[in-house]
Design an enzyme around this catalytic site. Structure first.
Site, PDB file in Angstrom:
ATOM      1  N   GLY A  84     -16.792  50.977  16.469  1.00 46.94           N
ATOM      2  CA  GLY A  84     -15.482  50.782  17.096  1.00 46.94           C
ATOM      3  C   GLY A  84     -14.634  49.830  16.273  1.00 46.94           C
ATOM      4  CG  LEU A  85     -10.318  50.397  16.430  1.00 51.14           C
ATOM      5  CD1 LEU A  85      -9.128  50.463  17.384  1.00 51.14           C
ATOM      6  CD2 LEU A  85      -9.868  50.612  14.988  1.00 51.14           C
ATOM      7  CB  SER A  86     -11.719  44.571  13.972  1.00 51.54           C
ATOM      8  OG  SER A  86     -11.818  43.171  14.033  1.00 51.54           O
ATOM      9  N   GLY A  87     -12.560  43.926  17.205  1.00 50.09           N
ATOM     10  CA  GLY A  87     -12.054  43.420  18.482  1.00 50.09           C
ATOM     11  C   GLY A  87     -12.330  44.334  19.667  1.00 50.09           C
ATOM     12  CB  SER A  88     -13.581  47.763  20.001  1.00 52.03           C
ATOM     13  OG  SER A  88     -14.728  47.768  19.181  1.00 52.03           O
ATOM     14  N   GLY A  89     -15.206  44.871  20.987  1.00 52.97           N
ATOM     15  CA  GLY A  89     -16.274  44.321  21.834  1.00 52.97           C
ATOM     16  C   GLY A  89     -17.677  44.719  21.409  1.00 52.97           C
ATOM     17  CE  LYS A  90     -17.670  46.621  15.535  1.00 48.23           C
ATOM     18  NZ  LYS A  90     -16.250  46.253  15.766  1.00 48.23           N
ATOM     19  CB  SER A  91     -20.293  41.050  18.425  1.00 50.39           C
ATOM     20  OG  SER A  91     -20.040  41.453  17.110  1.00 50.39           O
ATOM     21  CB  SER A 158     -19.759  52.343  11.068  1.00 47.59           C
ATOM     22  OG  SER A 158     -19.882  52.200  12.473  1.00 47.59           O
TER      23      SER A 158
END
Lengths: 254, 254
Positions: A84-91, A158
């Site tokens: 997902g985009l940067s800031g989408s909450g992956k981490s 990715s």
């Protein structure tokens, strides 16, 4: 025949210890050799039994396999690939997920795109081919972790479908579980947790995903996590969705 | 205060499940925020308690750490680095070791120099800088496995002291356990399990370790495995020596 068995002490110890279901069969072949098989049918060793020293190991296969580790861990190894985009909450989701699974006694490991760049991938830049190589290596390492029996949570933007699909292709069917953080760009940009969108808009970062480089959304990801109306579900609720999937697919048992 | 606790359900679930010793403390700070700590003292999350929605997560740290995984696995993560000439028995010892440890219920993973070349390191050739990069990457991946709590057994010729020491330097003190297969070249060459010495002597392989490229023996490896007179000890006896070391150093308990 006893001379042929002398060297099998560690295997017998395995049986005695009662650890993960080792069944060991010893049969004597017509050529006078004792063949030892484990419960997976792998030949562990073949030992001379014709009166000579029993140290003539003819054939030796490394017999601790993925199945054995899964039995030990009471889970199935797999890769949960969060894109997902940067800031989408992956981490954030990766974190909630690793905590919730650990609380159930499951062994997980988070491979974070940013963190890996400090170690394994510290020789890589942000130019196109290095970004692809970054993803390739994360995929290869995630594969090793899954083979080790862990639930490996890889979290990386990715952006390219081709790179993600290449990671999928090196894993056994079903073991690559793609989780798409389907959060609109405007939401991610409003969050801008690292201040990167601001820099990208100001032209200080080139080739930033979502701004001047594409994000190719998954077409058939196993799991999509998205906002409910205008509200983002709490991380634990998103983690629960992934856990329900793992449970349904049998990954939380060996 | 209850509104601040609503979001802590998963943490409470952790306590209820009785899994690895999670102690969760909640205290209310003067600013009206509830702070949740785990037993390692890491701040898990800080939640607004002043009557507003409890989803305002101010600070969020990924709280499953190496210690937690070690507790789950009942062992300590480390890297057993087996170095030695081609044919010295590295893979054989790695295999005996992984089996013996697995039989005790310990989670191990073997990273084999040759096998990794089919995946993670398949872009690397055998020229000098690529060989160094091969070792660097194995070291970085082994470090990740040790951080995940596994006993990672890396088996690679790794002829240069500098490269091995670089792998040692990225791990916490004590967690890199070097095992030197101290087997004379003439013995390895007589075994020649892959027929590589023959090819090297015939000049068909250039830069072969021990023939026309140096092997720099460790000066202070934690463990040296060598022949007893003219006889090579059985693999299980060599593995036992490593296991005794692990036991003495406390790696077989959390």
């Amino acid at each position: 025949m006893t001379s042929g068995l002398k060297n099998l002490a560690p295997i017998k110890a395995m049986e005695a210890s009662g650890t993960p279901s080792y069944k060991v069969d010893v049969e004597v072949k017509p050529n006078g050799r004792a063949v030892t098989n484990d419960s997976n049918g792998s030949i562990l060793r073949e030992t001379s039994t014709n009166g000579t020293r029993s140290t003539n190991i003819v054939w030796h296969k490394c017999s601790v396999e993925k199945n054995d580790r899964q039995e030990l861990l009471q889970q199935k190894g797999c890769v949960i690939w969060i894109t997902g985009l940067s800031g989408s909450g992956k981490s954030t989701v990766a974190c909630a997920l690793t905590r919730a699974l650990h609380a159930r006694g499951k062994l997980t490991y988070v491979l974070d795109g940013d963190n890996v760049r400090h170690g394994l991938n510290r020789d890589l830049t942000f130019k196109a081919e290095d970004r692809a190589e970054n993803i390739r290596r994360i995929g290869e390492v995630a594969k090793l972790f899954a083979d080790a029996g862990l639930i490996c949570i890889a979290s990386a933007i990715s952006p390219y479908r081709k790179d993600r699909d290449a990671c999928r292709s090196i894993l056994p069917d079903g073991d690559f579980i793609e989780v798409f953080m389907d959060v609109p760009l405007c939401v991610c940009e409003a969050r801008d947790p690292k201040g990167l969108y601001k820099l990208a808009r100001a032209g200080k970062i080139k080739g930033f995903t979502g701004i001047d480089d594409p994000y190719e959304a998954p077409l058939n990801s196993e799991i999509v996590l998205h906002q409910e109306g205008e509200v983002c579900p709490p991380p634990d609720a998103m983690a629960d969705k992934v856990i329900s999937y793992l449970e349904a697919k049998g990954y939380l048992q060996p």
